[in-house]
Design an enzyme around this catalytic site. Structure first.
Site, PDB file in Angstrom:
ATOM      1  N   SER A 122      -2.986  -0.837  15.716  1.00  0.00           N
ATOM      2  CA  SER A 122      -1.714  -0.302  16.211  1.00  0.00           C
ATOM      3  C   SER A 122      -0.566  -1.281  16.036  1.00  0.00           C
ATOM      4  O   SER A 122      -0.695  -2.475  16.323  1.00  0.00           O
ATOM      5  CB  SER A 122      -1.837   0.041  17.689  1.00  0.00           C
ATOM      6  N   VAL A 135      -3.175   8.525  17.647  1.00  0.00           N
ATOM      7  CA  VAL A 135      -3.254   7.221  18.319  1.00  0.00           C
ATOM      8  C   VAL A 135      -3.964   6.264  17.375  1.00  0.00           C
ATOM      9  O   VAL A 135      -5.054   6.575  16.901  1.00  0.00           O
ATOM     10  CB  VAL A 135      -4.045   7.309  19.646  1.00  0.00           C
ATOM     11  N   ALA A 136      -3.336   5.143  17.110  1.00  0.00           N
ATOM     12  CA  ALA A 136      -3.975   4.193  16.205  1.00  0.00           C
ATOM     13  C   ALA A 136      -5.259   3.654  16.819  1.00  0.00           C
ATOM     14  O   ALA A 136      -5.325   3.409  18.030  1.00  0.00           O
ATOM     15  CB  ALA A 136      -3.023   3.051  15.902  1.00  0.00           C
ATOM     16  N   ASP A 187       8.211   3.375  20.995  1.00  0.00           N
ATOM     17  CA  ASP A 187       8.222   4.831  21.042  1.00  0.00           C
ATOM     18  C   ASP A 187       9.436   5.220  21.871  1.00  0.00           C
ATOM     19  O   ASP A 187       9.498   4.917  23.055  1.00  0.00           O
ATOM     20  CB  ASP A 187       6.946   5.367  21.705  1.00  0.00           C
ATOM     21  N   GLN A 219      -4.229  -0.436  24.248  1.00  0.00           N
ATOM     22  CA  GLN A 219      -4.403   0.486  23.131  1.00  0.00           C
ATOM     23  C   GLN A 219      -5.773   1.150  23.196  1.00  0.00           C
ATOM     24  O   GLN A 219      -5.912   2.352  22.965  1.00  0.00           O
ATOM     25  CB  GLN A 219      -4.250  -0.271  21.793  1.00  0.00           C
ATOM     26  N   GLU A 233       5.651  11.295  13.612  1.00  0.00           N
ATOM     27  CA  GLU A 233       5.970  10.826  14.962  1.00  0.00           C
ATOM     28  C   GLU A 233       7.468  10.529  15.039  1.00  0.00           C
ATOM     29  O   GLU A 233       7.886   9.408  14.768  1.00  0.00           O
ATOM     30  CB  GLU A 233       5.160   9.560  15.309  1.00  0.00           C
ATOM     31  N   HIS A 253       1.923  -1.314  17.843  1.00  0.00           N
ATOM     32  CA  HIS A 253       2.438  -1.680  19.160  1.00  0.00           C
ATOM     33  C   HIS A 253       1.945  -3.065  19.596  1.00  0.00           C
ATOM     34  O   HIS A 253       2.595  -3.723  20.397  1.00  0.00           O
ATOM     35  CB  HIS A 253       2.062  -0.622  20.200  1.00  0.00           C
ATOM     36  N   HIS A 292       8.369   7.145  16.961  1.00  0.00           N
ATOM     37  CA  HIS A 292       7.862   5.792  16.708  1.00  0.00           C
ATOM     38  C   HIS A 292       8.752   5.026  15.724  1.00  0.00           C
ATOM     39  O   HIS A 292       8.836   5.375  14.550  1.00  0.00           O
ATOM     40  CB  HIS A 292       6.425   5.873  16.186  1.00  0.00           C
TER      41      HIS A 292
END
Ligand SMILES: [Zn+2]
Length: 277
Positions: free
Chosen positions: A192, A186-187, A201, A157, A249, A194, A252
């Site tokens: 994030s 972008v986190a 995604d 990330q 997004e 993720h 996502h």
């Protein structure tokens, strides 16, 4: 009279000399000004560089502070950070509802138990079955989906964030702008979804761009309509970036469990709003 004459001559001579001096002085002044201007510009450019450097240093410090806060849990989000990670790894039903955003960073030490969803792409083992079912059902309807990214470690990330920021800077943004713009898509590392293994995604295999047009693909339309049946939500819907902190997004998707997913998608709300009610 003679005295006056010689005095007048002297004055005239003096005047001429003065004129010469003045002209020479003016010319010299011009040259000096030109040189000075160059020097000043140099200093100014140097100053801008310095300003950038200061900003970059500030941002680096900010990021380091944030990541060390997240790591050690010493921020005012201490309980969130730790609670988030322990809730995620717990047996409680609420593990799938853990909020991860800028205000609620996730402990960077958290690693979910992973399962491979596609070659080289991993998700939390607890969502693998439903995710696989979702892709299977979509494929049966003739849709071709591509998982761009699922689980991402803190380090990955950070790399993604830095690369995006560098893109903004090389396109002419100053570092602070670049940081703010990057944050929108972008986190910030540590914030994030993720990293939880609960987010994916997903794009159309025919159209792989991460932009608004993704929403017009048959795959994105199917996902938006059916994701809740498998416990997923469109995490960053349009016109909700004030709440989520992230732009629209259409790719996502986040697992929250079937009940929450149904309510969130039906009511057209965000996870933040769902948890606040
Ligand atoms: Zn994502």
């Amino acid at each position: 009279m003679r005295v006056d004459n010689s005095r007048a001559r002297f004055l005239k001579k003096y005047e001429q000399r003065l004129k010469k001096v003045l002209i020479a002085g003016f010319a010299a002044g011009l040259v000096v000004c030109f040189l000075l201007n160059m020097v000043i510009n140099r200093i100014r450019i140097g100053g801008i560089d310095k300003k950038y450097k200061t900003q970059i240093t500030e941002l680096t410090k900010k990021n380091e502070k944030l990541s060390s806060q997240v790591k050690s849990g010493t921020s005012n989000n201490k309980t969130d950070t730790e609670a988030g990670a322990s809730e995620l790894s717990s047996e409680e039903d609420t593990w799938s509802l853990v909020l991860i955003n800028e205000e609620h960073p996730l402990d960077t030490g958290y690693t979910p138990e992973l399962a491979e969803i596609r070659e080289g792409t991993f998700v939390d083992v607890r969502i693998q079955e439903e995710a696989a079912q979702m892709f299977k059902d979509a494929a049966e309807e003739g849709l071709d989906m591509y998982i761009v990214s699922a689980y991402r470690s803190y380090d990955t990330q950070r790399d993604v964030f830095n690369a995006t920021m560098v893109d903004w800077i090389s396109n002419g943004s100053i570092p602070l702008e670049a940081y703010e713009e990057t944050k929108k898509s972008v986190a910030v590392p540590g914030t994030s979804e993720h990293a939880s293994g609960l987010a994916m995604d997903i794009t159309s295999a025919q159209y792989g761009e991460l932009d608004d047009k993704q929403a017009d693909t048959a795959e994105a339309k199917w996902l938006a309509k059916n994701c809740w049946k498998y416990g997923f939500i469109l995490r960053y819907p349009p016109e909700k970036s004030e709440i989520t902190g992230i732009i629209f997004e259409p790719w996502h998707y986040r697992y929250v469990g079937k009940d929450a997913a149904k309510e969130i998608m039906e009511k057209d709300i965000t996870l933040e709003e769902y948890l606040a009610q």
